[in-house]
Design an enzyme around this catalytic site. Structure first.
Site, PDB file in Angstrom:
ATOM      1  N   HIS A  64      -2.216  -5.372   1.414  1.00 45.81           N
ATOM      2  CA  HIS A  64      -3.537  -6.000   1.228  1.00 45.81           C
ATOM      3  C   HIS A  64      -3.310  -7.400   0.684  1.00 45.81           C
ATOM      4  O   HIS A  64      -2.380  -7.629  -0.091  1.00 45.81           O
ATOM      5  CB  HIS A  64      -4.373  -5.201   0.221  1.00 45.81           C
ATOM      6  CG  HIS A  64      -5.594  -5.955  -0.229  1.00 45.81           C
ATOM      7  ND1 HIS A  64      -6.747  -5.966   0.518  1.00 45.81           N
ATOM      8  CD2 HIS A  64      -5.801  -6.768  -1.295  1.00 45.81           C
ATOM      9  CE1 HIS A  64      -7.625  -6.761  -0.098  1.00 45.81           C
ATOM     10  NE2 HIS A  64      -7.073  -7.249  -1.199  1.00 45.81           N
ATOM     11  N   ASN A 100      -2.127   0.117   6.579  1.00 45.65           N
ATOM     12  CA  ASN A 100      -1.596  -1.121   7.165  1.00 45.65           C
ATOM     13  C   ASN A 100      -0.696  -1.916   6.213  1.00 45.65           C
ATOM     14  O   ASN A 100      -0.652  -3.135   6.257  1.00 45.65           O
ATOM     15  CB  ASN A 100      -2.744  -1.978   7.726  1.00 45.65           C
ATOM     16  CG  ASN A 100      -3.726  -2.415   6.664  1.00 45.65           C
ATOM     17  OD1 ASN A 100      -3.634  -1.976   5.518  1.00 45.65           O
ATOM     18  ND2 ASN A 100      -4.652  -3.279   7.028  1.00 45.65           N
ATOM     19  N   TYR A 145     -12.425  -1.824  -3.770  1.00 46.46           N
ATOM     20  CA  TYR A 145     -12.929  -2.090  -2.415  1.00 46.46           C
ATOM     21  C   TYR A 145     -14.464  -2.039  -2.355  1.00 46.46           C
ATOM     22  O   TYR A 145     -15.023  -1.770  -1.284  1.00 46.46           O
ATOM     23  CB  TYR A 145     -12.348  -1.088  -1.431  1.00 46.46           C
ATOM     24  CG  TYR A 145     -10.943  -1.429  -0.955  1.00 46.46           C
ATOM     25  CD1 TYR A 145     -10.688  -2.586  -0.221  1.00 46.46           C
ATOM     26  CD2 TYR A 145      -9.871  -0.581  -1.217  1.00 46.46           C
ATOM     27  CE1 TYR A 145      -9.417  -2.890   0.228  1.00 46.46           C
ATOM     28  CE2 TYR A 145      -8.589  -0.886  -0.766  1.00 46.46           C
ATOM     29  CZ  TYR A 145      -8.377  -2.045  -0.043  1.00 46.46           C
ATOM     30  OH  TYR A 145      -7.110  -2.344   0.408  1.00 46.46           O
ATOM     31  N   LYS A 165       0.822  -1.209   0.000  1.00 45.82           N
ATOM     32  CA  LYS A 165       0.000   0.000   0.000  1.00 45.82           C
ATOM     33  C   LYS A 165       0.866   1.274   0.000  1.00 45.82           C
ATOM     34  O   LYS A 165       2.073   1.224   0.299  1.00 45.82           O
ATOM     35  CB  LYS A 165      -0.928  -0.022   1.217  1.00 45.82           C
ATOM     36  CG  LYS A 165      -1.940  -1.173   1.183  1.00 45.82           C
ATOM     37  CD  LYS A 165      -2.939  -1.055   2.321  1.00 45.82           C
ATOM     38  CE  LYS A 165      -3.949  -2.184   2.278  1.00 45.82           C
ATOM     39  NZ  LYS A 165      -5.018  -2.011   3.289  1.00 45.82           N
ATOM     40  N   GLU A 220      -9.749  -9.839  -7.793  1.00 44.34           N
ATOM     41  CA  GLU A 220      -8.695  -8.839  -7.554  1.00 44.34           C
ATOM     42  C   GLU A 220      -7.529  -8.984  -8.544  1.00 44.34           C
ATOM     43  O   GLU A 220      -6.967  -7.988  -8.995  1.00 44.34           O
ATOM     44  CB  GLU A 220      -8.205  -8.945  -6.110  1.00 44.34           C
ATOM     45  CG  GLU A 220      -9.294  -8.514  -5.121  1.00 44.34           C
ATOM     46  CD  GLU A 220      -8.886  -8.668  -3.670  1.00 44.34           C
ATOM     47  OE1 GLU A 220      -7.778  -9.169  -3.386  1.00 44.34           O
ATOM     48  OE2 GLU A 220      -9.686  -8.271  -2.810  1.00 44.34           O
TER      49      GLU A 220
HETATM   50  P1  CMP Z   1      -7.362  -4.575   3.636  1.00 45.33           P
HETATM   51  O1  CMP Z   1      -6.844  -5.916   3.955  1.00 45.33           O
HETATM   52  O2  CMP Z   1      -6.845  -3.894   2.415  1.00 45.33           O
HETATM   53  O3  CMP Z   1      -8.967  -4.640   3.537  1.00 45.33           O
HETATM   54  C1  CMP Z   1      -9.794  -3.548   3.801  1.00 45.33           C
HETATM   55  C2  CMP Z   1      -9.059  -2.386   4.364  1.00 45.33           C
HETATM   56  O4  CMP Z   1      -9.840  -1.447   5.057  1.00 45.33           O
HETATM   57  C3  CMP Z   1      -8.082  -2.871   5.437  1.00 45.33           C
HETATM   58  O5  CMP Z   1      -7.044  -3.603   4.882  1.00 45.33           O
HETATM   59  C4  CMP Z   1      -7.698  -1.551   6.086  1.00 45.33           C
HETATM   60  O6  CMP Z   1      -6.758  -0.825   5.302  1.00 45.33           O
HETATM   61  C5  CMP Z   1      -9.038  -0.843   6.042  1.00 45.33           C
HETATM   62  N1  CMP Z   1      -9.756  -0.960   7.313  1.00 45.33           N
HETATM   63  C6  CMP Z   1     -10.332  -2.057   7.841  1.00 45.33           C
HETATM   64  N2  CMP Z   1     -10.928  -1.761   9.016  1.00 45.33           N
HETATM   65  C7  CMP Z   1     -10.728  -0.443   9.228  1.00 45.33           C
HETATM   66  C8  CMP Z   1     -11.107   0.455  10.245  1.00 45.33           C
HETATM   67  N3  CMP Z   1     -11.826   0.059  11.285  1.00 45.33           N
HETATM   68  N4  CMP Z   1     -10.730   1.737  10.124  1.00 45.33           N
HETATM   69  C9  CMP Z   1     -10.031   2.147   9.047  1.00 45.33           C
HETATM   70  N5  CMP Z   1      -9.638   1.323   8.036  1.00 45.33           N
HETATM   71  C10 CMP Z   1      -9.982   0.056   8.127  1.00 45.33           C
END
Ligand code: CMP
Length: 138
Positions: A115, A112, A49, A9, A126
């Protein structure tokens, strides 16, 4: 053999962790069979998403994912989907296991670092979102 989509990311790319993340995959039996640097538009992030479109964090997440360059990769290996998710760790880096990618490189629950597809169905969607068949090379 199974394939899964991984994205490094924008936070991890900006923080110079591309090599660190790829090292985790290559050291743990996952082979990269497709890779490109992308800069998603807001619209493309919303499409990627779409399953989260009703979540409170959707607008912020899609802003973040379109905020800078990212790396899209296809990982291949035995149980690639589960293996990748184990290597990534929990969504929130504070809850992610020691030694996981998110624990070591993520900023917070949204930014984070990586993904990974969560099922064979999402992996198919995806991978097709970013790659055509000519871009998958073994
Ligand atoms: P990802 O695995 O890419 O799938 C969905 C994404 O949404 C997740 O990683 C985070 O980047 C984001 N995400 C999930 N939960 C939250 C949350 N509570 N607050 C903000 N971002 C979130």
């Amino acid at each position: 053999m199974q394939r899964t989509l991984s994205i490094i990311k924008p936070d991890a790319v900006a923080n110079n962790h591309i090599g660190d993340v790829i090292k985790r995959f290559e050291s743990n039996g996952l082979k990269i069979v497709g890779m490109k640097m992308i800069r998603m538009t807001k619209k493309e992030a919303r499409g990627f998403y779409a399953v989260h479109k009703d979540r409170l964090f959707f607008d912020s997440l899609t802003d973040f994912m379109s905020s800078g360059p990212a790396i899209a990769m296809i990982l291949q290996g035995e149980n690639a989907i589960v293996k990748n998710r184990e290597l990534m760790g929990a969504t929130d880096p504070k809850e992610a296991a020691g030694g996981s990618i998110r624990r070591d490189f993520a900023v917070d629950k949204e930014k984070n670092a990586v993904h990974g597809s969560d099922s064979p169905e999402s992996a198919a969607f995806e991978i097709g979102y970013f790659f055509n068949s000519l871009e998958i090379v073994e």
